[in-house]
Design a protein around this motif. Structure first.
Motif, PDB file in Angstrom:
ATOM      1  N   ILE A 114       0.850  -1.192   0.000  1.00  0.00           N
ATOM      2  CA  ILE A 114       0.000   0.000   0.000  1.00  0.00           C
ATOM      3  C   ILE A 114       0.884   1.240   0.000  1.00  0.00           C
ATOM      4  O   ILE A 114       1.755   1.395   0.857  1.00  0.00           O
ATOM      5  N   LYS A 115       0.641   2.097  -0.978  1.00  0.00           N
ATOM      6  CA  LYS A 115       1.345   3.375  -1.047  1.00  0.00           C
ATOM      7  C   LYS A 115       0.319   4.509  -0.943  1.00  0.00           C
ATOM      8  O   LYS A 115      -0.719   4.473  -1.597  1.00  0.00           O
ATOM      9  N   LYS A 116       0.641   5.487  -0.132  1.00  0.00           N
ATOM     10  CA  LYS A 116      -0.178   6.695  -0.002  1.00  0.00           C
ATOM     11  C   LYS A 116       0.517   7.795  -0.807  1.00  0.00           C
ATOM     12  O   LYS A 116       1.634   8.212  -0.481  1.00  0.00           O
ATOM     13  N   VAL A 117      -0.128   8.225  -1.882  1.00  0.00           N
ATOM     14  CA  VAL A 117       0.522   9.088  -2.877  1.00  0.00           C
ATOM     15  C   VAL A 117      -0.246  10.403  -3.026  1.00  0.00           C
ATOM     16  O   VAL A 117      -1.482  10.418  -3.091  1.00  0.00           O
ATOM     17  N   SER A 118       0.471  11.506  -3.088  1.00  0.00           N
ATOM     18  CA  SER A 118      -0.171  12.812  -3.241  1.00  0.00           C
ATOM     19  C   SER A 118      -0.725  12.987  -4.649  1.00  0.00           C
ATOM     20  O   SER A 118      -0.089  12.602  -5.640  1.00  0.00           O
ATOM     21  N   VAL A 119      -1.921  13.566  -4.723  1.00  0.00           N
ATOM     22  CA  VAL A 119      -2.596  13.801  -6.004  1.00  0.00           C
ATOM     23  C   VAL A 119      -3.244  15.182  -5.976  1.00  0.00           C
ATOM     24  O   VAL A 119      -3.498  15.740  -4.901  1.00  0.00           O
ATOM     25  N   PRO A 120      -3.545  15.762  -7.147  1.00  0.00           N
ATOM     26  CA  PRO A 120      -4.238  17.054  -7.160  1.00  0.00           C
ATOM     27  C   PRO A 120      -5.628  16.953  -6.549  1.00  0.00           C
ATOM     28  O   PRO A 120      -6.247  15.883  -6.527  1.00  0.00           O
ATOM     29  N   LEU A 121      -6.141  18.092  -6.088  1.00  0.00           N
ATOM     30  CA  LEU A 121      -7.522  18.135  -5.612  1.00  0.00           C
ATOM     31  C   LEU A 121      -8.495  17.951  -6.768  1.00  0.00           C
ATOM     32  O   LEU A 121      -9.548  17.367  -6.601  1.00  0.00           O
ATOM     33  N   SER A 140      -0.516  29.997 -10.990  1.00  0.00           N
ATOM     34  CA  SER A 140       0.769  29.309 -10.850  1.00  0.00           C
ATOM     35  C   SER A 140       0.683  28.167  -9.847  1.00  0.00           C
ATOM     36  O   SER A 140       1.202  27.071 -10.089  1.00  0.00           O
ATOM     37  N   LEU A 141      -0.005  28.394  -8.732  1.00  0.00           N
ATOM     38  CA  LEU A 141      -0.090  27.368  -7.703  1.00  0.00           C
ATOM     39  C   LEU A 141      -1.016  26.222  -8.095  1.00  0.00           C
ATOM     40  O   LEU A 141      -0.698  25.052  -7.872  1.00  0.00           O
ATOM     41  N   THR A 142      -2.165  26.550  -8.657  1.00  0.00           N
ATOM     42  CA  THR A 142      -3.076  25.478  -9.057  1.00  0.00           C
ATOM     43  C   THR A 142      -2.498  24.679 -10.215  1.00  0.00           C
ATOM     44  O   THR A 142      -2.586  23.449 -10.238  1.00  0.00           O
ATOM     45  N   PHE A 143      -1.872  25.350 -11.162  1.00  0.00           N
ATOM     46  CA  PHE A 143      -1.301  24.658 -12.317  1.00  0.00           C
ATOM     47  C   PHE A 143      -0.156  23.742 -11.899  1.00  0.00           C
ATOM     48  O   PHE A 143      -0.097  22.573 -12.288  1.00  0.00           O
ATOM     49  N   LYS A 144       0.765  24.251 -11.076  1.00  0.00           N
ATOM     50  CA  LYS A 144       1.910  23.434 -10.656  1.00  0.00           C
ATOM     51  C   LYS A 144       1.451  22.225  -9.848  1.00  0.00           C
ATOM     52  O   LYS A 144       2.065  21.149  -9.911  1.00  0.00           O
ATOM     53  N   SER A 145       0.361  22.385  -9.095  1.00  0.00           N
ATOM     54  CA  SER A 145      -0.151  21.278  -8.295  1.00  0.00           C
ATOM     55  C   SER A 145      -1.151  20.413  -9.060  1.00  0.00           C
ATOM     56  O   SER A 145      -1.788  19.537  -8.467  1.00  0.00           O
ATOM     57  N   GLY A 146      -1.285  20.660 -10.366  1.00  0.00           N
ATOM     58  CA  GLY A 146      -2.086  19.786 -11.223  1.00  0.00           C
ATOM     59  C   GLY A 146      -3.576  20.013 -11.186  1.00  0.00           C
ATOM     60  O   GLY A 146      -4.357  19.140 -11.582  1.00  0.00           O
ATOM     61  N   ASN A 147      -4.010  21.198 -10.718  1.00  0.00           N
ATOM     62  CA  ASN A 147      -5.436  21.487 -10.596  1.00  0.00           C
ATOM     63  C   ASN A 147      -5.908  22.478 -11.650  1.00  0.00           C
ATOM     64  O   ASN A 147      -5.236  23.490 -11.895  1.00  0.00           O
ATOM     65  N   ALA A 148      -7.051  22.197 -12.257  1.00  0.00           N
ATOM     66  CA  ALA A 148      -7.712  23.203 -13.085  1.00  0.00           C
ATOM     67  C   ALA A 148      -8.361  24.222 -12.153  1.00  0.00           C
ATOM     68  O   ALA A 148      -8.747  23.885 -11.028  1.00  0.00           O
ATOM     69  N   VAL A 149      -8.507  25.466 -12.610  1.00  0.00           N
ATOM     70  CA  VAL A 149      -9.024  26.507 -11.735  1.00  0.00           C
ATOM     71  C   VAL A 149     -10.065  27.355 -12.467  1.00  0.00           C
ATOM     72  O   VAL A 149      -9.918  27.666 -13.649  1.00  0.00           O
ATOM     73  N   ILE A 150     -11.123  27.685 -11.736  1.00  0.00           N
ATOM     74  CA  ILE A 150     -12.118  28.657 -12.187  1.00  0.00           C
ATOM     75  C   ILE A 150     -12.038  29.838 -11.232  1.00  0.00           C
ATOM     76  O   ILE A 150     -12.211  29.681 -10.017  1.00  0.00           O
ATOM     77  N   LYS A 395      -9.352  24.168  10.084  1.00  0.00           N
ATOM     78  CA  LYS A 395      -8.461  23.068  10.445  1.00  0.00           C
ATOM     79  C   LYS A 395      -8.549  21.881   9.499  1.00  0.00           C
ATOM     80  O   LYS A 395      -7.768  20.938   9.630  1.00  0.00           O
ATOM     81  N   LEU A 396      -9.466  21.909   8.559  1.00  0.00           N
ATOM     82  CA  LEU A 396      -9.594  20.851   7.563  1.00  0.00           C
ATOM     83  C   LEU A 396      -9.649  21.486   6.181  1.00  0.00           C
ATOM     84  O   LEU A 396     -10.475  22.362   5.945  1.00  0.00           O
ATOM     85  N   HIS A 397      -8.818  20.998   5.257  1.00  0.00           N
ATOM     86  CA  HIS A 397      -7.738  20.047   5.469  1.00  0.00           C
ATOM     87  C   HIS A 397      -6.396  20.764   5.636  1.00  0.00           C
ATOM     88  O   HIS A 397      -5.372  20.130   5.928  1.00  0.00           O
ATOM     89  N   ALA A 398      -6.423  22.098   5.463  1.00  0.00           N
ATOM     90  CA  ALA A 398      -5.191  22.886   5.534  1.00  0.00           C
ATOM     91  C   ALA A 398      -5.363  23.990   6.580  1.00  0.00           C
ATOM     92  O   ALA A 398      -6.473  24.440   6.866  1.00  0.00           O
ATOM     93  N   ARG A 399      -4.240  24.441   7.140  1.00  0.00           N
ATOM     94  CA  ARG A 399      -4.258  25.521   8.119  1.00  0.00           C
ATOM     95  C   ARG A 399      -3.047  26.413   7.909  1.00  0.00           C
ATOM     96  O   ARG A 399      -1.951  25.919   7.680  1.00  0.00           O
ATOM     97  N   GLY A 400      -3.255  27.739   7.991  1.00  0.00           N
ATOM     98  CA  GLY A 400      -2.154  28.676   7.799  1.00  0.00           C
ATOM     99  C   GLY A 400      -1.887  28.933   6.326  1.00  0.00           C
ATOM    100  O   GLY A 400      -2.742  28.695   5.461  1.00  0.00           O
ATOM    101  N   PRO A 401      -0.692  29.453   5.983  1.00  0.00           N
ATOM    102  CA  PRO A 401      -0.371  29.739   4.586  1.00  0.00           C
ATOM    103  C   PRO A 401      -0.475  28.480   3.727  1.00  0.00           C
ATOM    104  O   PRO A 401       0.074  27.433   4.066  1.00  0.00           O
ATOM    105  N   MET A 402      -1.194  28.594   2.619  1.00  0.00           N
ATOM    106  CA  MET A 402      -1.429  27.454   1.746  1.00  0.00           C
ATOM    107  C   MET A 402      -0.570  27.559   0.498  1.00  0.00           C
ATOM    108  O   MET A 402      -0.780  28.420  -0.355  1.00  0.00           O
ATOM    109  N   GLY A 403       0.413  26.680   0.403  1.00  0.00           N
ATOM    110  CA  GLY A 403       1.248  26.608  -0.778  1.00  0.00           C
ATOM    111  C   GLY A 403       0.878  25.411  -1.629  1.00  0.00           C
ATOM    112  O   GLY A 403      -0.257  24.936  -1.617  1.00  0.00           O
ATOM    113  N   LEU A 404       1.845  24.892  -2.361  1.00  0.00           N
ATOM    114  CA  LEU A 404       1.581  23.801  -3.292  1.00  0.00           C
ATOM    115  C   LEU A 404       1.081  22.534  -2.601  1.00  0.00           C
ATOM    116  O   LEU A 404       0.117  21.902  -3.045  1.00  0.00           O
TER     117      LEU A 404
END
Length: 422
Positions: A114-121, A140-150, A395-404
């Motif tokens: 079992i591998k737990k692997v990061s994926v785009p939202l 820049s952040l959504t694209f680098k992290s593999g997410n389409a953005v509206i 507190k879900l799922h991120a907290r504080g400055p949100m980067g990639l």
């Protein structure tokens, strides 16, 4: 077709486009994404005249509508600010790709690996106000992290956001990819936000950036999960063991470096044992910076230029040259006051007492808690994340400055060799 129907159909089309585009985006390698980002950075600088012409229209409308000086500053672009936007995109290109990282890896007794692997939202909707640089940061952040953005920007910056988005889309298409990796809602009508917040079928998460009113409206009306980038009613606590020579410069920086930002200090909490030495120095410093003080009964006699503080003052994010002052008898009372009125953003203690510092760090409920430092450091770039998508106060799922990394989720990849469950 009525305006409402046109808005509904257009927003639904944006959702479908983004849902389709995300799958091709997620196939891009890190090298391919970085190449596009660098091309976009160059295109923004090369298209400065086009962007500044659009921005001038927004500035003119803002001035005609009596926009506050602080908001006009956030709205205004210049050749230097466009270069800064481009530099921010280059910095994101230099950051490690957050997608595909193995977070955990183990093998069960039955041989299953079992591998737990990061994926785009997936598809992210971002609703924001005034600051057109958010358009470039968000891409820049959504694209680098593999997410389409509206994107749904504020009406104040509509022409600026449209110009920046058009440059980005042209560049993506020129590189041979789907320009729908980024889309901007082409309406200023508020009903467009309501339609966007219904698109649970296509959008995976919504991130609001802006005023407390905007964030509250999104949280209350969205059918899509929301990451709340909350307002910042940030406090600085001056402990009885504070070094006043440290405290004053920190307060000046936290309050006045930029007044219209969520990590600016809005309230001071002062231990009663240090108030007689500290408050006159505070008043002198704030007078020089033209900051109005609003003080409680226990401190106003030492601040003759201050106005009486009300309960509302302690709960207010001013985004202005105003600072409230509250006196307390202990670090525990300071923590209690801050936890009552804060917005979960950034809080700081000024002290030379390690016990008090540790009590504050453990007791204050906020995304970022500082000792002997300005709250202005709550920022993705300052934390080394590159550009940020916002400061999450939940507190879900991120907290504080949100980067990639905060723009990814994860999935489990399970490899077997014929195993069946008994």
């Amino acid at each position: 077709m009525s305006t409402d129907n046109k808005i509904c159909e257009t927003i639904t089309m944006l959702g479908r486009n983004a849902f389709s585009a995300k799958f091709s985006l997620q196939k891009l390698s890190e090298a391919e994404k970085n190449k596009v980002l660098l091309k976009v950075a160059g295109a923004l600088v090369d298209s400065s005249d086009e962007i500044l012409c659009a921005n001038e229209k927004d500035i003119k409308k803002g001035e005609e509508n009596g926009m506050h000086e602080g908001l006009l500053d956030r709205l205004r672009l210049s050749p230097e600010r466009i270069k800064d936007m481009a530099e921010g995109i280059k910095q994101v290109a230099d950051l490690p790709d957050p997608v595909g990282s193995v977070i955990d890896d183990w093998t069960l007794e039955n041989g299953l690996r079992i591998k737990k692997v990061s994926v785009p939202l997936g598809v992210i909707g971002i609703i924001y106000e005034s600051r057109p640089n958010v358009t470039a940061d968000a891409f820049s952040l959504t694209f680098k992290s593999g997410n389409a953005v509206i994107l749904k920007g504020g009406s104040d910056a509509f022409d600026s956001n449209m110009a920046i988005t058009n440059v980005i889309r042209r560049t993506i298409e020129k590189e041979g990819y789907n320009p729908d990796f980024i889309q901007l809602v082409p309406f200023t009508d508020r009903s467009a936000v309501g339609e966007l917040l219904k698109l649970r079928e296509y959008i995976d998460v919504v991130i609001p950036r802006g005023s407390a009113g905007l964030i509250r409206m999104v949280c209350e009306n969205s059918k899509i999960p929301v990451i709340e980038t909350g307002s910042g009613n940030c406090h600085i606590y001056i402990d009885k063991a504070a070094d006043i020579s440290k405290a004053i410069p920190i307060i000046i920086n936290a309050k006045t470096q930029r007044i219209g930002v969520c990590n600016a200090a809005e309230s001071l909490v002062v231990h009663e044992d240090i108030k007689e030495a500290f408050l006159p120095e505070l008043q002198k410093a704030m007078r020089e910076k033209k900051v109005e003080l609003r003080a409680d009964e226990d401190s106003i006699n030492l601040l003759p230029e201050a106005k009486p503080a009300t309960e509302t003052d302690f709960a207010t994010e001013y985004l202005d040259y105003i600072l409230s002052v509250k006196t307390v008898k202990s670090v525990d009372e300071a923590i209690e006051h801050i936890n009552k009125y804060n917005t979960g953003h950034s809080e700081s203690i000024i002290t030379e007492d390690e016990v008090a510092a540790n009590a504050f760090l453990k007791g204050v409920d906020a995304a970022c808690v500082y000792v002997n430092a300005s709250t202005r450091f709550t920022d993705g770039f300052q934390f080394g994340f590159g550009a940020e998508i916002g400061i999450s106060t939940q507190k879900l799922h991120a907290r504080g400055p949100m980067g990639l990394k905060e723009l990814t989720s994860y999935k489990f990849e399970i490899t077997g060799d014929g195993q069946i469950r008994g």
